[in-house]
Structure formats: C-alpha cells, structure tokens
Write an enzyme that holds these catalytic residues in place. Sequence first.
Site, PDB file in Angstrom:
ATOM      1  N   SER A 135      -2.569   5.140   1.747  1.00 45.35           N
ATOM      2  CA  SER A 135      -2.484   3.957   2.600  1.00 45.35           C
ATOM      3  C   SER A 135      -1.538   4.251   3.768  1.00 45.35           C
ATOM      4  CB  SER A 135      -1.954   2.775   1.764  1.00 45.35           C
ATOM      5  OG  SER A 135      -1.707   1.654   2.577  1.00 45.35           O
ATOM      6  N   LYS A 161      -6.866   4.601   3.862  1.00 42.33           N
ATOM      7  CA  LYS A 161      -6.743   3.157   4.107  1.00 42.33           C
ATOM      8  C   LYS A 161      -5.785   2.962   5.261  1.00 42.33           C
ATOM      9  CE  LYS A 161      -4.181  -0.401   1.584  1.00 42.33           C
ATOM     10  NZ  LYS A 161      -4.015  -1.050   0.269  1.00 42.33           N
ATOM     11  N   LYS A 163      -3.730   0.169   7.660  1.00 45.89           N
ATOM     12  CA  LYS A 163      -3.297  -1.208   7.804  1.00 45.89           C
ATOM     13  C   LYS A 163      -3.730  -1.703   9.182  1.00 45.89           C
ATOM     14  CE  LYS A 163      -0.884  -1.757   3.986  1.00 45.89           C
ATOM     15  NZ  LYS A 163      -1.208  -2.796   2.994  1.00 45.89           N
ATOM     16  N   ASP A 189      -6.879  -2.550   5.580  1.00 44.10           N
ATOM     17  CA  ASP A 189      -6.180  -3.596   4.832  1.00 44.10           C
ATOM     18  C   ASP A 189      -5.446  -4.495   5.824  1.00 44.10           C
ATOM     19  OD1 ASP A 189      -4.751  -5.205   3.099  1.00 44.10           O
ATOM     20  OD2 ASP A 189      -3.664  -3.580   2.106  1.00 44.10           O
ATOM     21  N   GLU A 214      -9.802  -5.099   3.145  1.00 49.71           N
ATOM     22  CA  GLU A 214      -8.966  -5.686   2.097  1.00 49.71           C
ATOM     23  C   GLU A 214      -8.216  -6.900   2.633  1.00 49.71           C
ATOM     24  OE1 GLU A 214      -6.378  -2.699   0.456  1.00 49.71           O
ATOM     25  OE2 GLU A 214      -5.204  -4.111  -0.724  1.00 49.71           O
ATOM     26  N   ASP A 239      -6.876  -8.546  -2.676  1.00 47.79           N
ATOM     27  CA  ASP A 239      -5.608  -8.047  -3.211  1.00 47.79           C
ATOM     28  C   ASP A 239      -4.735  -9.275  -3.509  1.00 47.79           C
ATOM     29  OD1 ASP A 239      -2.990  -7.071  -3.514  1.00 47.79           O
ATOM     30  OD2 ASP A 239      -3.001  -5.788  -1.760  1.00 47.79           O
ATOM     31  N   LYS A 263      -3.310  -4.594  -9.013  1.00 49.11           N
ATOM     32  CA  LYS A 263      -1.924  -4.148  -9.075  1.00 49.11           C
ATOM     33  C   LYS A 263      -1.344  -4.775 -10.332  1.00 49.11           C
ATOM     34  CE  LYS A 263      -1.230  -3.828  -4.067  1.00 49.11           C
ATOM     35  NZ  LYS A 263      -0.657  -4.492  -2.864  1.00 49.11           N
ATOM     36  N   GLY A 291      -1.137  -0.207  -4.656  1.00 49.22           N
ATOM     37  CA  GLY A 291       0.215   0.325  -4.780  1.00 49.22           C
ATOM     38  C   GLY A 291       1.216  -0.590  -4.112  1.00 49.22           C
TER      39      GLY A 291
HETATM   40  O1  OSB Z   1      -1.273  -4.524   0.545  1.00 49.22           O
HETATM   41  O2  OSB Z   1      -1.733  -2.840  -0.610  1.00 49.22           O
HETATM   42  C1  OSB Z   1      -0.900  -3.497   0.018  1.00 49.22           C
HETATM   43  C2  OSB Z   1       2.444  -1.653   0.205  1.00 49.22           C
HETATM   44  C3  OSB Z   1       3.318  -2.696   0.009  1.00 49.22           C
HETATM   45  C4  OSB Z   1       2.826  -3.966  -0.149  1.00 49.22           C
HETATM   46  C5  OSB Z   1       1.450  -4.201  -0.119  1.00 49.22           C
HETATM   47  C6  OSB Z   1       0.570  -3.146   0.069  1.00 49.22           C
HETATM   48  C7  OSB Z   1       1.079  -1.858   0.262  1.00 49.22           C
HETATM   49  C8  OSB Z   1       0.255  -0.701   0.521  1.00 49.22           C
HETATM   50  C9  OSB Z   1       0.809   0.662   0.190  1.00 49.22           C
HETATM   51  O3  OSB Z   1      -0.840  -0.733   1.031  1.00 49.22           O
HETATM   52  C10 OSB Z   1       0.274   1.157  -1.110  1.00 49.22           C
HETATM   53  C11 OSB Z   1       1.060   2.355  -1.574  1.00 49.22           C
HETATM   54  O4  OSB Z   1       0.925   3.401  -0.952  1.00 49.22           O
HETATM   55  O5  OSB Z   1       1.811   2.237  -2.554  1.00 49.22           O
HETATM   56 MG    MG Z   2      -3.344  -4.713   0.123  1.00 50.27          MG
END
Ligand code: OSB
Ligand code: MG
Length: 375
Positions: A135, A161, A163, A189, A214, A239, A263, A291
């Site tokens: 991500s 992924k 953001k 995401d 996402e 999510d 999660k 994550g």
């Molecule tokens: O939305 O998936 C998410 C990190 C912190 C809070 C929310 C998210 C995320 C990530 C990173 O997308 C996922 C990772 O690499 O641990």
């Molecule tokens: Mg997410």
Amino acid sequence: MNIEEIRLQRIKIPLKAPFVTSFGAVSEKDIIIVRAISGDHVGYSESVALPYPIYNEETTGTIWYMLENFLIPKLLEQDIQHPNDVTDLFSYIRRNNMAKAALEMAVWDLYSRQQGIPLAAAIGGQRNEIEVGVSIGIENYIEDLLKKVEGFLEDGYRKIKVKIKPGWDYEPLKAIRKTFGYQVPLMADANSAYTLSDTALLKELDQFRLMMIEQPLAHDDIIDHAKLQAELETPICLDESIHSAEDARKAIDLNACKIINIKVGRVGGITESIKIHDLCQKENIPVWCGGMLEAGIGRAHNIAITSLSNFTIPGDTAASSRYFQEDIISPEVTLSRPGFITVPKGPGIGFEVREDFIDQLTVDRKAFTKETARR
Ligand code: OSB
Ligand code: MG
C-alpha cells in the site's frame, strides 16, 4: 486455559517515512504489546489503532483504558476453555473492537502455543505461503509515486494499492497505467474521501481497470456504497464500514461491495474475522487482509489469518523493511520469494519476540493478575 497474568507494554516505533492518506499522516506507530501468560507459555499481540482517531474512533490511549478498566478484569474473572469464548465475554461492550482484538489475539497465540501448533493451523489455515501486495501513501509528486511503484514491482509485490483523495486520483492512476501497463494488479484506496456527488469522477476511474476501489464513501456507510456500486464497473471493496460479520452480511445483501478487506483489529478479533471469512466464502465474496502499519507481532498475526482459503487476493502485509528500520520480531518479515511470505511452522505466531528491543522502545507498562485486576 488458565490465564494467570496479562501484561501491557506501550512502545513507540518510528516509521521509515510518514504514511499519508486522505485522513492524515502517521509518522510513528504507538503500540501496546499484550502478553497473555499461563505457566511457561506467553501469547503475544499488538494493538493496531493509530495514535489519533482518524482511521476509526480508537487510539492507542483508548485501547489502554478499555483493556485496563474493562477487558482485562473481565477476562481474568473466570477461566475460559477456548479463544472463541473471548468474543462472547466482551460482547456486552459496545464497539472498541481494536481493544477487544488486542486481548483476543494474545489469547489465540497463547492457545496455539499451549497446543504446540502454529497459530495458522489453530485457526484452520491451509496455506504454506501467502501472496502479498503493498500500500503506497499519497505522494507530493507523481514522479515520486512512479519511483515507488517501480521499486515495489521489482520486489515482486503482487498488488499495488495507491491511496487516493480528491485532487490525487485520476492523474496518478493514469500515470501508473501509462508507465507500467494494464497487467499490473492495481487498486486504489480512498479512505472515505468521496461522496455520491463524485460519482462522475469515480466512473472515470473505470477506464483504468482497477482490481477494486476501497472505501470510496463515508466510513460508516453501506447504503450509498450500494448506490455507487450499481454505477461502477470497478468492484468496491469495503474496509472502514465492516466491523462484524453482521455488517458484512448487510453489505453483501445490499450489493454494497464485491470484495471485503478484513482487518482483525477492526472487527474485534480472530474469531470474528473467521466468521466474516466463512460468510464471504459462502457468498462468493473474495477477501484479503488489510494492514494498519503493524510492527512484527501484528504482522505475524496477519500472516496467520491470511492462510485461510478465501484470502484469495494479495493483502497489504508487506515486508517489515517497507515500514521499519528494525522490527520487534526475529527474523523480521521478508518476502520468501517475489510477492510471497512463508507461513511460519513454529508454535503460535511463529516468530521470536525481541524482548530487549521492545524494552528499549517502551514508554509505559503494567501487569494484571486475577488479584490486582479486579477494581
Ligand atoms: O485504509 O488500509 C487502510 C494504513 C493505516 C490505516 C488504514 C489503512 C492503511 C493502509 C496501509 O493502507 C496498510 C499497511 O501497509 O499496513
Ligand atoms: Mg483501507
């Protein structure tokens, strides 16, 4: 299970680089290490909340409060037979899922160590290795993003992924497709950065043939996501909106998503995660493991849950070195071959916990027994 003692130890561990999302930036993980102790066996977990209530309503501080005042006393009040019992014990408490999960996951690790089997085996996981992606946070420049994508593709990550947020969506995705082609497994995401009034823009993203988008809409929404999914070719993955198997059932029933990100912390533990996994499997909804920038103990738990058979899409569980200079487990999590992580064979989470390093990072600690926990 004869749980005699619960120990909390709060640590701060800096990220190699700030992780930026539509809801804000995180530059340091603030974690509670939980130990569930019975005789010579110790079960470990780590809290996954961010230091601020920007992803969900919980923080490391609220988790400590809930553990100390409600969850630990409740758990130590009676002896439980199986980790599944923890969910029922805590069900009278509304939400605070990451706090509940922090304790429940330690109990699951303890249980599998008592049985002398890997955590993955204890929960019914079948895989010897899991497929993983990465991500990538919001960057200042498209060039920087492209460099990161290039590096992670070279590492072999099986899902990229990115953001997105308003103003950082169409152009970065277009640049990735233009530079690396349409074979790259790519998703976006949004962390709830859009509303239904952005439907036209989100439809534009269909042309990039993303694996999924996402959580485009509000963190507490299911209904508008159903309306949006009806307009989009791109599958929606939820999510933030999914906190339980009941939420998953309703989202699937309304066609609010075609994929679910699990999660363990967000849904209150491993037992609830398995329930969601099983429901989605029955309903032909693939799942993948999200994550929260976990350090090694949380990452090890993610590897275990991903060994379940309906985790058919690469998760966000990247190697330790993607986040931290040094990890709290040994060996740290690495790719065993490009894009894959081996599920460890040792008992419990299957990694050695680096107690000395954890001590160095510690800012607070407290131990609770049956005698001292009761208020
Ligand atoms: O939305 O998936 C998410 C990190 C912190 C809070 C929310 C998210 C995320 C990530 C990173 O997308 C996922 C990772 O690499 O641990
Ligand atoms: Mg997410």
